[in-house]
Design an enzyme around this catalytic site. Structure first.
Site, mmCIF file in Angstrom:
data_model
loop_
_atom_site.group_PDB
_atom_site.id
_atom_site.type_symbol
_atom_site.label_atom_id
_atom_site.label_comp_id
_atom_site.label_asym_id
_atom_site.label_seq_id
_atom_site.Cartn_x
_atom_site.Cartn_y
_atom_site.Cartn_z
ATOM 1 N N GLU A 55 0.897 -1.187 -0.030
ATOM 2 C CA GLU A 55 0.145 0.030 -0.028
ATOM 3 C C GLU A 55 0.810 1.420 0.026
ATOM 4 O O GLU A 55 0.627 2.395 -0.721
ATOM 5 C CB GLU A 55 -0.955 0.016 1.245
ATOM 6 C CG GLU A 55 -1.856 -1.235 1.227
ATOM 7 C CD GLU A 55 -1.293 -2.250 2.162
ATOM 8 O OE1 GLU A 55 -2.146 -2.772 2.936
ATOM 9 O OE2 GLU A 55 -0.129 -2.539 2.133
ATOM 10 N N THR A 206 15.979 -42.093 -0.377
ATOM 11 C CA THR A 206 16.144 -41.356 -1.300
ATOM 12 C C THR A 206 17.434 -40.554 -1.161
ATOM 13 O O THR A 206 18.179 -40.290 -2.424
ATOM 14 C CB THR A 206 14.912 -40.226 -1.430
ATOM 15 O OG1 THR A 206 13.924 -41.188 -1.645
ATOM 16 C CG2 THR A 206 15.163 -39.213 -2.655
ATOM 17 N N LEU A 214 19.082 -30.762 -3.189
ATOM 18 C CA LEU A 214 17.996 -29.838 -2.490
ATOM 19 C C LEU A 214 18.264 -28.287 -2.617
ATOM 20 O O LEU A 214 17.645 -27.818 -1.544
ATOM 21 C CB LEU A 214 17.842 -30.421 -1.147
ATOM 22 C CG LEU A 214 17.863 -32.082 -1.113
ATOM 23 C CD1 LEU A 214 17.677 -32.559 0.391
ATOM 24 C CD2 LEU A 214 16.389 -32.661 -1.822
#
Length: 350
Positions: A55, A206, A214
């Site tokens: 704003e 994994t 990552l």
């Protein structure tokens, strides 16, 4: 101003807000426009925490300040009413004599939660709320989930073969590394996703097999907090992983496990792991979690109902066997086709 005009200008607020995706945490994404006689005379968006709010940027961009007293201000989220790193936006709107304010969604943060609207109305502003509300809440779904459900917004992501497998059978002694189902364009998209989420999680298996970094490489933006969930705590970080920037947390049931380059979070054996991870991240102020695998972790979060969105790539190849992909049931959202795969996004049915 007609209802159709209000929706049009609110959608412009959403467009502006999205420019700062991934950069505003812990604040929401907010865009704002100032409209005079049907024309946009000022606009802005929140760039990052600590910087001026949308704003303020929109109002300050108006060249002819005399227009403000006969203008409408649009903003996709309720203006703040408290002093934080910046002064209250509601007070700034009032001080600039803007007579009409249109708000997309109310702020569910207890520091605001209707107080901004009340302050504007007490000062004599006409305030319209709920304009394109669903779109505004969708934009800040991470923020709303964090404050309303007291946990991060959780996104599941995986790639599966045409016949529904995540991976081929891994034989003993087989070289580690990912078995790519998707192409380069999809991988770039995934890195874009990583850049807008605060944390990313994979299972220990994994991590050991695929050696994921990552982080964000094929896109610009911050890398997420790296999380590994390994019950045994048997996690060894490759040199390449250690050399990349970013903090790492390992969730484990093994209180005796030691990690040189990661924070350890010990989970209780008799409590649900997904709930413990979500609570831990909430307490750290983390608003979003991207889960990239593997099958055991994905299925665990699905079975405990702890997910909000699933992004599933289906490739063209058939594996004929291997590691079966999870099954997901949710509201179908959209589908996108790539050269080597098709992406389908689901949202959890509430």
């Amino acid at each position: 101003m007609s209802a159709e005009d209000d929706i049009k200008f609110m959608r412009r607020c959403v467009e502006l807000a999205e420019k700062a995706a991934g950069l505003t945490y812990p604040n929401p994404m907010v865009g704002s426009v100032v409209v005079h006689k049907g024309m946009i005379v000022g606009e802005g968006y929140h760039l990052k925490a600590g910087a001026p709010h949308a704003e303020v940027n929109a109002i300050n961009s108006v060249v002819d300040r005399e227009l403000l007293s006969s203008s409408t201000l649009y903003v996709n989220l309720e203006p703040c009413s408290h002093f934080g790193k910046t002064p209250p936006c509601a007070d700034f709107i009032i001080s600039n004599s803007i007579p009409r304010v249109v708000v997309g969604a109310l702020d569910s943060n207890e520091k605001v939660s209707g107080k901004g609207i009340a302050r504007l109305r007490e000062a004599g502003c006409e305030v319209i709320t709920g304009v394109a509300e669903a779109e505004c809440r969708q934009l800040n779904r991470r923020f709303f989930t964090f404050h309303e459900k007291k946990r991060p917004y959780i996104i599941l992501k995986w790639a599966q073969s045409a016949d529904g497998f995540l991976d081929l059978e891994r034989k003993a002694g087989q070289t580690a590394g990912p078995n790519w189902i998707t192409g380069k364009a999809e991988r770039i998209l995934v890195h874009r996703w990583r850049s807008v989420e605060q944390s990313i999680l994979v299972g220990g298996s994994t991590f050991r097999i695929d050696h994921p970094l990552l982080n964000v490489r094929d896109w610009s933006g911050p890398s997420p907090l790296r999380l590994i969930l390994s019950s045994s705590g048997s996690v060894s970080m490759p040199d390449k992983f250690r050399e990349t920037k970013g903090a790492t947390i390992i969730f484990t049931h093994n209180a005796q496990a030691e990690f040189d380059d990661a924070e350890k979070a010990v989970l209780e054996e008799n409590a649900v792991s997904s709930l413990q991870v979500a609570e831990y991240l909430y307490n750290k102020g983390i608003q979003s979690l991207l889960i990239e695998g593997g099958a055991k972790i994905l299925k665990h979060f699905i079975s405990t109902g702890l997910w909000d969105e699933a992004r599933v790539f289906t490739g063209e190849k058939c594996f004929g066997g291997g590691l079966r992909a999870p099954e997901i049931s949710g509201d179908f959202s959209e589908s996108t086709s790539f050269r080597r795969s098709r992406l389908v996004t689901y949202f959890r049915t509430k």
